[in-house]
Design an enzyme around this catalytic site. Structure first.
Site, PDB file in Angstrom:
ATOM      1  N   SER A  58       0.394  -1.363   0.210  1.00 16.92           N
ATOM      2  CA  SER A  58      -0.014   0.081   0.334  1.00 16.92           C
ATOM      3  C   SER A  58       0.537   1.444  -0.120  1.00 16.92           C
ATOM      4  O   SER A  58       0.644   2.191  -0.008  1.00 16.92           O
ATOM      5  CB  SER A  58      -1.069  -0.105   1.205  1.00 16.92           C
ATOM      6  OG  SER A  58      -0.311   0.094   2.223  1.00 16.92           O
ATOM      7  N   ASP A 349      -3.826   7.906   7.821  1.00 19.02           N
ATOM      8  CA  ASP A 349      -4.200   7.280   9.124  1.00 19.02           C
ATOM      9  C   ASP A 349      -3.457   5.817   9.286  1.00 19.02           C
ATOM     10  O   ASP A 349      -1.898   6.166   9.889  1.00 19.02           O
ATOM     11  CB  ASP A 349      -5.564   6.171   7.799  1.00 19.02           C
ATOM     12  CG  ASP A 349      -4.761   4.788   7.195  1.00 19.02           C
ATOM     13  OD1 ASP A 349      -3.739   4.530   7.007  1.00 19.02           O
ATOM     14  OD2 ASP A 349      -5.592   4.262   6.288  1.00 19.02           O
ATOM     15  N   HIS A 352      -0.525   4.355   7.183  1.00 23.08           N
ATOM     16  CA  HIS A 352      -0.562   5.022   6.278  1.00 23.08           C
ATOM     17  C   HIS A 352       0.165   6.304   6.043  1.00 23.08           C
ATOM     18  O   HIS A 352      -0.578   7.086   7.251  1.00 23.08           O
ATOM     19  CB  HIS A 352      -1.252   4.811   4.921  1.00 23.08           C
ATOM     20  CG  HIS A 352      -1.621   3.455   4.484  1.00 23.08           C
ATOM     21  ND1 HIS A 352      -2.929   2.718   4.789  1.00 23.08           N
ATOM     22  CD2 HIS A 352      -1.117   2.166   4.147  1.00 23.08           C
ATOM     23  CE1 HIS A 352      -2.664   1.787   4.455  1.00 23.08           C
ATOM     24  NE2 HIS A 352      -1.558   1.639   3.907  1.00 23.08           N
TER      25      HIS A 352
END
Length: 388
Positions: A58, A349, A352
């Site tokens: 990610s 978040d 991340h």
């Protein structure tokens, strides 16, 4: 006085001479023009920036998971993801751009698209294979992500495409000039804590790290066998200090989840040794190794020094440190809070980072830092634009 025959001969000579003045330069210009055009094409081809092929998780996924059958735990194609730069969600796990987006920009490349994006059929500049949640191990979040082994299969399709379009010789040149960028491994360790895995009951920490590194080694060597020579790697961040893992620590002092960070440290030492070994083993192998671990720690612990106001609590989420992975309200927990200015935060978040943070890291990856030895033995800039 010239005879009629002499006049005709003279006139014919002048005509031939005149035509020669017109035809010969024209005939000469045609091959010169063709040659010039061919040379220009070759020159333009030579000037085309080295391609960028992106593998990983990610931290690099630019939207591949939008196109697979998975859950919203592994997708970011909803508000407020993408709210600052793009003004709409793209599938990137941030408020804006990722490290790989900035690297493409600095390398004079267009924004590199996700491999699975419909309509992406040209790969001259590279492509992005990364998938949120992916690990080096096939078993990591199996069935919900595009694991590294599958990403390697997708890369082979691109290699075949390039050979078909350019021919073997030109394809080999392009593949050898390309840079292969990796961010992989975090999920292999994070998953142990998020899924209550018992795998460490069967393996020692060192053995488990060895399996992760072994799978990564196979992929690197396979890309090398296909012509790849220049590689860029992020090591693993201090995983236990991410808001999403910090909240799992039941200690009253809310410290980092040390076991997760310890596994990341073990991985980083093994990765560093592997790259030195490959550099000695593989002719022409060059790499850039970026220490995201220590540089992220600095920004978490001293946010003001780097222009941030908050280094430990996420911009988007809920609970302590906003460590509950609820940003956007489309996951298991629907409640979430959103900060007003993501650029003031290190974390976007619970797992991340913000665009502002990613840009700082990308800048260091690209050209190094005047203050510390953060990247080596080559910077990404040196891999894309070797010194003459």
């Amino acid at each position: 006085m010239m005879s009629k025959t002499s006049e005709q001969a003279s006139a014919m000579a002048r005509l031939i001479s005149s035509l020669s003045c017109i035809l010969i330069p024209t005939l000469l210009l045609f091959p010169i023009s063709c040659l010039s055009e061919t040379q220009n094409r070759k020159s333009q081809a030579a000037e085309v920036a080295a391609a960028l092929f992106i593998f990983g998780d990610s931290f690099f996924d630019s939207g591949n998971n939008n196109y697979i059958n998975t859950t919203t735990l592994d997708q970011a194609n909803f508000w407020p993801y993408g709210e600052t730069y793009f003004k709409f969600p793209t599938g990137r796990f941030s408020d804006g751009r990722l490290i790989s987006d900035f690297i493409a920009q600095y390398a004079k490349l267009p924004m590199i698209p996700p491999f699975l994006q419909p309509g992406v059929h040209q790969f001259y500049y590279g492509v992005n294979f990364a998938s949120a949640g992916a690990g080096a191990l096939v078993e990591t979040f199996q069935g919900d992500v595009i694991n590294l082994k599958t990403q390697l299969k997708y890369h082979n399709k691109v290699v075949i495409w390039l050979r078909h379009k350019l021919g073997n010789f030109e394809a080999k040149k392009r593949l050898s000039r390309a840079v292969y960028l990796f961010s992989i491994g975090s999920n292999d360790y994070i998953s142990l804590f998020l899924t209550n895995s018992t795998i460490l009951d069967s393996y020692t920490e060192s053995d488990y790290v060895g399996m992760v590194i072994s799978n990564l080694t196979i992929v690197i060597k396979k890309i090398y066998s296909r012509g790849g020579r220049k590689f860029g790697f992020l090591n693993l961040p201090p995983l236990g200090c991410f808001p999403g893992l910090r909240v799992l620590n039941t200690d009253k002092n809310s410290s980092c989840l040390e076991k997760a960070s310890m596994l990341a440290e073990l991985h980083n030492r093994a990765l560093s040794k592997l790259l030195v070994k490959l550099e000695n083993q593989l002719l022409g192998f060059k790499y850039s190794y970026y220490d995201i671990n220590s540089n992220l720690k600095q920004r978490m612990n001293l946010p003001a020094k780097y222009g941030f106001k908050e280094g430990k609590t996420a911009c988007c989420g809920t609970g302590r440190f906003r460590g509950v992975f609820s940003c956007g309200g489309r996951r298991i927990v629907k409640e979430f809070q959103l900060c007003e200015n993501p650029s003031e935060y290190v974390f976007w978040d619970s797992l991340h980072l913000t665009e502002n943070l990613y840009k700082q890291l990308a800048d260091e990856m690209w050209s190094g830092s005047p203050y510390s030895n953060v990247v080596g033995p080559h910077s990404l800039k040196n891999l894309f634009f070797p010194r003459a």
